[in-house]
Design an enzyme around this catalytic site. Structure first.
Site, PDB file in Angstrom:
ATOM      1  N   HIS A  66       0.825  -1.212   0.000  1.00  0.00           N
ATOM      2  CA  HIS A  66       0.000   0.000   0.000  1.00  0.00           C
ATOM      3  C   HIS A  66       0.859   1.263   0.000  1.00  0.00           C
ATOM      4  CE1 HIS A  66      -4.303  -1.388   1.000  1.00  0.00           C
ATOM      5  NE2 HIS A  66      -3.622  -2.451   0.617  1.00  0.00           N
ATOM      6  N   SER A  76       5.198   7.221   2.850  1.00  0.00           N
ATOM      7  CA  SER A  76       4.163   8.247   2.981  1.00  0.00           C
ATOM      8  C   SER A  76       2.897   7.725   3.648  1.00  0.00           C
ATOM      9  CB  SER A  76       3.824   8.857   1.613  1.00  0.00           C
ATOM     10  OG  SER A  76       3.503   7.860   0.670  1.00  0.00           O
ATOM     11  N   PRO A 163      -4.499  -0.488  -6.553  1.00  0.00           N
ATOM     12  CA  PRO A 163      -5.404  -1.449  -7.191  1.00  0.00           C
ATOM     13  C   PRO A 163      -6.479  -1.929  -6.226  1.00  0.00           C
ATOM     14  CG  PRO A 163      -3.143  -1.906  -7.802  1.00  0.00           C
ATOM     15  CD  PRO A 163      -3.084  -0.856  -6.717  1.00  0.00           C
ATOM     16  N   ASP A 245      -6.921 -17.103   1.220  1.00  0.00           N
ATOM     17  CA  ASP A 245      -6.577 -18.403   0.656  1.00  0.00           C
ATOM     18  C   ASP A 245      -7.419 -19.439   1.390  1.00  0.00           C
ATOM     19  OD1 ASP A 245      -5.450 -20.908   0.074  1.00  0.00           O
ATOM     20  OD2 ASP A 245      -3.436 -20.081  -0.144  1.00  0.00           O
ATOM     21  N   ASP A 253       2.603 -19.962   0.480  1.00  0.00           N
ATOM     22  CA  ASP A 253       2.849 -21.055  -0.457  1.00  0.00           C
ATOM     23  C   ASP A 253       2.197 -20.720  -1.797  1.00  0.00           C
ATOM     24  OD1 ASP A 253       0.071 -21.560  -0.108  1.00  0.00           O
ATOM     25  OD2 ASP A 253       0.484 -22.933   1.548  1.00  0.00           O
TER      26      ASP A 253
END
EC number: 1.11.1.7
Length: 326
Positions: A66, A76, A163, A245, A253
């Protein structure tokens, strides 16, 4: 496990030189802090924290990510709002980011022995690597150092640069491209979702109202969708979290890619990787842990070089949460 470690270490060595992009260097702090080793100090603190709380690996990796995507890897994101101004950490996507207290502790420890030398931006980069590496007890990727800290942090810049979990492939490619990263980096770095949790509110639309008709995203594995609905009933409790996950949120992994190819990617941005033929082919290759670890090392080095400040372009903050002389 040994076979995997040797595999990614071998290829990791190939990306190591004395110089990185943007003027960064390996062992930049060598002999700058007397007898204290900056890298060892960061590692020791981070490993002790992750040993006590394994969820910190994902949190410190996310903090670095981030930070780098908004104004580059300049620390920042660490700056607190001042008076009526808002900073990156106050923006919506960053309100769930944590790990600031660990960065503060590392900075305080280093300042006691090495005043005004080590940047907060470098601490963030090293801490991310060390947090993930704790599982393997060896460095998963090299960290080039010499970053300086930025003096500007603007909340409004986060949305356009960071994103989103709901972004499609075209948007993701554009945002990564704007940072000098390519499709390989996009797919590989998405594998960071093999550790960490998400809030249910980030997947609510995908589970309950994807087309506006109360349906789930048809690209999502139907059985997995039902499992997610049980964890995240509608309406969502803002405090409820789930694993990114489905196999394990604590083990770094390549299972993320195996799950993704079973259409069990949690986010729209995960599923988006399968909508491009070349990207989808890469997700199959990355199911091999040796391949994933080696390529992840390369992409993390590339991400750590985004828009870095060096040679007086920034400053070395005395305290990571405020710019100097403020």
């Amino acid at each position: 496990m040994k076979k995997i470690i040797f595999g990614f270490l071998f290829v990791s060595i190939l990306v190591v030189g004395s110089m990185g992009g943007g003027g960064l260097k390996m062992k930049y702090y060598h002999k700058k802090c007397g007898s204290i080793s900056v890298e060892n100090t960061v590692r020791d603190i981070v490993w002790s924290k992750v040993a006590a709380n394994p969820t910190l690996a994902a949190k410190l990796l996310r903090l670095h990510y981030h930070d780098c995507f908004v104004r580059g890897c300049d620390g920042s994101i660490l700056l607190d709002p001042v008076q009526n101004t808002t900073t990156e950490k106050t923006a919506g996507p960053n309100r769930s980011v944590t790990g600031y207290d660990i960065i503060d502790e590392i900075k305080t420890t280093l300042e006691a022995e090495c005043v005004g030398i080590v940047s907060c931006a470098d601490i963030v980069a090293l801490a991310a690597r060390d947090a993930v590496s704790f599982q393997f007890k060896t460095d998963m990727w090299p960290v080039f150092t010499g970053r300086e800290d930025g003096k500007v942090s603007v909340a409004a810049e986060v949305g356009d640069n960071l994103p989103s979990a709901n972004a499609n492939f075209t948007t993701l490619m554009a945002q990564f491209g704007n940072k000098g990263l390519n499709m390989d980096d996009l797919v590989i770095l998405s594998g960071a979702h093999t550790i960490g949790n998400s809030r249910c509110v980030l997947v609510a639309r995908r589970l309950y109202n994807f087309t506006g008709k109360g349906d789930a995203d048809p690209s999502l594995n139907a059985t997995y969708a039902q499992t997610l609905r049980k964890i995240c009933p509608n309406p969502q409790n803002p405090a409820t979290t789930l694993e990114m996950d489905p196999d394990s949120s604590l083990t770094f992994d390549s299972d993320y890619f195996r799950s993704l190819n079973q259409h069990k990617g949690l986010f729209v941005s995960d599923a988006a990787l399968l909508t491009n033929q070349q990207s989808a082919q890469m997700t199959e290759v990355l199911q091999n842990p040796n391949v994933f670890f080696a390529r992840f090392a390369r992409s993390m080095v590339r991400m750590g070089e985004i828009e870095v400040l060096t040679d007086g372009q920034g400053e070395i903050r005395k305290h990571c949460r405020v710019i100097n002389n403020q």
